[in-house]
Design a protein around this motif. Structure first.
Motif, PDB file in Angstrom:
ATOM      1  N   ASP A 201      30.463  17.926  21.875  1.00 44.35           N
ATOM      2  CA  ASP A 201      30.891  18.307  20.524  1.00 44.35           C
ATOM      3  C   ASP A 201      30.225  19.621  20.125  1.00 44.35           C
ATOM      4  O   ASP A 201      29.017  19.771  20.270  1.00 44.35           O
ATOM      5  N   ARG A 202      31.017  20.555  19.596  1.00 48.88           N
ATOM      6  CA  ARG A 202      30.468  21.822  19.130  1.00 48.88           C
ATOM      7  C   ARG A 202      30.718  22.016  17.635  1.00 48.88           C
ATOM      8  O   ARG A 202      30.684  23.144  17.144  1.00 48.88           O
ATOM      9  N   ALA A 203      30.943  20.910  16.944  1.00 50.67           N
ATOM     10  CA  ALA A 203      31.046  20.946  15.481  1.00 50.67           C
ATOM     11  C   ALA A 203      29.976  20.067  14.866  1.00 50.67           C
ATOM     12  O   ALA A 203      29.430  20.376  13.810  1.00 50.67           O
ATOM     13  N   VAL A 204      29.667  18.962  15.534  1.00 51.98           N
ATOM     14  CA  VAL A 204      28.582  18.063  15.145  1.00 51.98           C
ATOM     15  C   VAL A 204      27.584  18.024  16.299  1.00 51.98           C
ATOM     16  O   VAL A 204      27.967  17.773  17.452  1.00 51.98           O
ATOM     17  N   TYR A 205      26.324  18.282  15.999  1.00 54.81           N
ATOM     18  CA  TYR A 205      25.322  18.287  17.058  1.00 54.81           C
ATOM     19  C   TYR A 205      25.209  16.874  17.642  1.00 54.81           C
ATOM     20  O   TYR A 205      24.900  15.920  16.922  1.00 54.81           O
ATOM     21  N   PRO A 206      25.504  16.690  18.945  1.00 55.00           N
ATOM     22  CA  PRO A 206      25.587  15.346  19.522  1.00 55.00           C
ATOM     23  C   PRO A 206      24.362  14.466  19.288  1.00 55.00           C
ATOM     24  O   PRO A 206      24.486  13.250  19.107  1.00 55.00           O
ATOM     25  N   GLU A 207      23.180  15.068  19.285  1.00 52.86           N
ATOM     26  CA  GLU A 207      21.949  14.300  19.102  1.00 52.86           C
ATOM     27  C   GLU A 207      21.913  13.575  17.756  1.00 52.86           C
ATOM     28  O   GLU A 207      21.203  12.580  17.599  1.00 52.86           O
ATOM     29  N   SER A 208      22.704  14.054  16.792  1.00 55.95           N
ATOM     30  CA  SER A 208      22.690  13.441  15.465  1.00 55.95           C
ATOM     31  C   SER A 208      23.108  11.974  15.523  1.00 55.95           C
ATOM     32  O   SER A 208      22.649  11.159  14.722  1.00 55.95           O
ATOM     33  N   ALA A 209      23.990  11.625  16.474  1.00 57.65           N
ATOM     34  CA  ALA A 209      24.438  10.238  16.603  1.00 57.65           C
ATOM     35  C   ALA A 209      23.294   9.333  17.054  1.00 57.65           C
ATOM     36  O   ALA A 209      23.120   8.220  16.540  1.00 57.65           O
ATOM     37  N   THR A 210      22.514   9.808  18.003  1.00 58.08           N
ATOM     38  CA  THR A 210      21.376   9.023  18.487  1.00 58.08           C
ATOM     39  C   THR A 210      20.316   8.882  17.402  1.00 58.08           C
ATOM     40  O   THR A 210      19.681   7.828  17.263  1.00 58.08           O
ATOM     41  N   ILE A 211      20.123   9.940  16.618  1.00 59.43           N
ATOM     42  CA  ILE A 211      19.183   9.868  15.496  1.00 59.43           C
ATOM     43  C   ILE A 211      19.621   8.799  14.508  1.00 59.43           C
ATOM     44  O   ILE A 211      18.813   7.965  14.065  1.00 59.43           O
ATOM     45  N   ALA A 212      20.912   8.809  14.165  1.00 56.30           N
ATOM     46  CA  ALA A 212      21.427   7.803  13.231  1.00 56.30           C
ATOM     47  C   ALA A 212      21.254   6.402  13.798  1.00 56.30           C
ATOM     48  O   ALA A 212      20.822   5.480  13.090  1.00 56.30           O
ATOM     49  N   TYR A 213      21.595   6.242  15.064  1.00 53.36           N
ATOM     50  CA  TYR A 213      21.517   4.925  15.705  1.00 53.36           C
ATOM     51  C   TYR A 213      20.095   4.372  15.689  1.00 53.36           C
ATOM     52  O   TYR A 213      19.863   3.228  15.272  1.00 53.36           O
ATOM     53  N   THR A 214      19.135   5.187  16.101  1.00 60.28           N
ATOM     54  CA  THR A 214      17.761   4.689  16.186  1.00 60.28           C
ATOM     55  C   THR A 214      17.156   4.427  14.810  1.00 60.28           C
ATOM     56  O   THR A 214      16.438   3.449  14.614  1.00 60.28           O
ATOM     57  N   ILE A 215      17.447   5.292  13.854  1.00 64.27           N
ATOM     58  CA  ILE A 215      16.902   5.079  12.503  1.00 64.27           C
ATOM     59  C   ILE A 215      17.500   3.832  11.869  1.00 64.27           C
ATOM     60  O   ILE A 215      16.781   3.022  11.242  1.00 64.27           O
ATOM     61  N   LEU A 216      18.810   3.628  12.040  1.00 65.52           N
ATOM     62  CA  LEU A 216      19.428   2.424  11.478  1.00 65.52           C
ATOM     63  C   LEU A 216      18.919   1.164  12.185  1.00 65.52           C
ATOM     64  O   LEU A 216      18.785   0.110  11.553  1.00 65.52           O
ATOM     65  N   LEU A 217      18.588   1.289  13.469  1.00 67.18           N
ATOM     66  CA  LEU A 217      17.965   0.152  14.164  1.00 67.18           C
ATOM     67  C   LEU A 217      16.620  -0.199  13.543  1.00 67.18           C
ATOM     68  O   LEU A 217      16.283  -1.382  13.374  1.00 67.18           O
ATOM     69  N   THR A 218      15.832   0.813  13.207  1.00 71.69           N
ATOM     70  CA  THR A 218      14.523   0.541  12.618  1.00 71.69           C
ATOM     71  C   THR A 218      14.647  -0.160  11.267  1.00 71.69           C
ATOM     72  O   THR A 218      13.729  -0.840  10.831  1.00 71.69           O
ATOM     73  N   LYS A 219      15.816   0.008  10.623  1.00 71.69           N
ATOM     74  CA  LYS A 219      16.045  -0.627   9.330  1.00 71.69           C
ATOM     75  C   LYS A 219      16.696  -1.997   9.474  1.00 71.69           C
ATOM     76  O   LYS A 219      17.098  -2.628   8.490  1.00 71.69           O
ATOM     77  N   GLY A 220      16.814  -2.463  10.729  1.00 71.13           N
ATOM     78  CA  GLY A 220      17.336  -3.801  10.975  1.00 71.13           C
ATOM     79  C   GLY A 220      18.846  -3.910  10.881  1.00 71.13           C
ATOM     80  O   GLY A 220      19.384  -5.016  10.714  1.00 71.13           O
ATOM     81  N   LYS A 221      19.558  -2.778  11.008  1.00 62.74           N
ATOM     82  CA  LYS A 221      21.009  -2.803  10.877  1.00 62.74           C
ATOM     83  C   LYS A 221      21.685  -3.257  12.174  1.00 62.74           C
ATOM     84  O   LYS A 221      21.164  -3.072  13.271  1.00 62.74           O
TER      85      LYS A 221
END
Length: 259
Positions: A201-221
């Protein structure tokens, strides 16, 4: 700008890849597609009203109202509702899920950022994907990042302006969508979450998905992540042009929804 148009044969055609939802869902699902606020169905040409209503609040409230209307007037299973958003629709879908809470059972974020979109602007400015053109004439990372910071400060100084624009979009659009994020909105949502992201992806930085995933995991989602190798922002598979990546991603979402 509009989501649908009528072709020469009188057929209604989507402009942004909505139709595969119908073909993949077949007769099993009701599919609701909400036209952007400020645009009339099958409208042609530009719409000044669109710019005035292009904000996270306007878009999300319109979708909430549409879902409420359908659930009150149509015979559907109200216990299982999937909400999907692509690109900037990711944060919109996340806001709708936040507003509707337990009325939405599943949310799919398709190349829709994780942190604020400002993160992608920063990262792509840094590596030269953005603003490294003759028009911008900024050859160094520092120049490009400072340019993003300057523009963002200008937007914050006049956040509701619908005449001033950055990169083709109004200050209202930028201020409303970038001051929150998929992570912020889904932190208050307790349904099932699926994040899908192309690695090319060259419109959304791909790493942003992994950041969202791991942070939401830490919140028990209850969250899952699917990275689509070598897929661009619209999920075209760059080394497999014969593959309909967009349809493939929708199929993955439906399979996940049916679990």
């Amino acid at each position: 700008m509009n989501s649908f148009f009528e072709n020469r044969n009188g057929q209604i055609v989507s402009t942004s890849g909505q139709m595969p939802w119908f073909s993949v869902g077949q007769e099993k699902y009701r599919v609701l597609i909400v036209e952007k606020p400020g645009i009339k169905y099958l409208q042609k040409g530009e719409s000044k009203s669109f710019d005035h209503k292009f904000s996270l609040e306007s878009w999300s409230n319109t979708i909430v109202n549409a879902i409420d209307y359908v659930t009150q007037n149509e015979k559907i299973d109200k216990d299982k509702i999937l909400l999907a958003g692509h690109s900037e629709g990711g944060v919109v879908a996340s806001r709708v899920a936040n507003l509707m809470k337990d009325k939405i059972s599943n949310v799919a974020i398709m190349a829709g950022e994780g942190p604020s979109q400002l993160y992608s602007l920063y990262k792509f400015a840094d590596d030269g994907t953005f603003f490294n053109t003759k028009e911008h004439n900024m050859s160094t990372s520092e120049e490009r990042i400072n340019y993003v910071k300057e523009k963002w400060n200008n937007i914050l100084a006049d956040p509701t302006n619908t005449e001033k624009k950055f990169w083709g979009f109004t200050y209202l659009r930028w201020s409303s969508l970038l001051q929150t994020s998929v992570i912020d909105e889904l932190s208050n949502y307790n349904g099932k979450i699926l994040i899908l992201q192309g690695t090319a992806d060259r419109a959304v930085y791909p790493e942003s998905a992994t950041i969202a995933y791991t942070i939401l995991l830490t919140k028990g989602k209850n969250v899952e992540l699917k990275l689509i190798e070598n897929a661009d922002h619209s999920f075209n598979i760059l080394d497999k042009p014969e593959t309909d990546g967009w349809k493939m991603v929708i199929e993955k979402i439906i399979q996940w929804f049916n679990k």
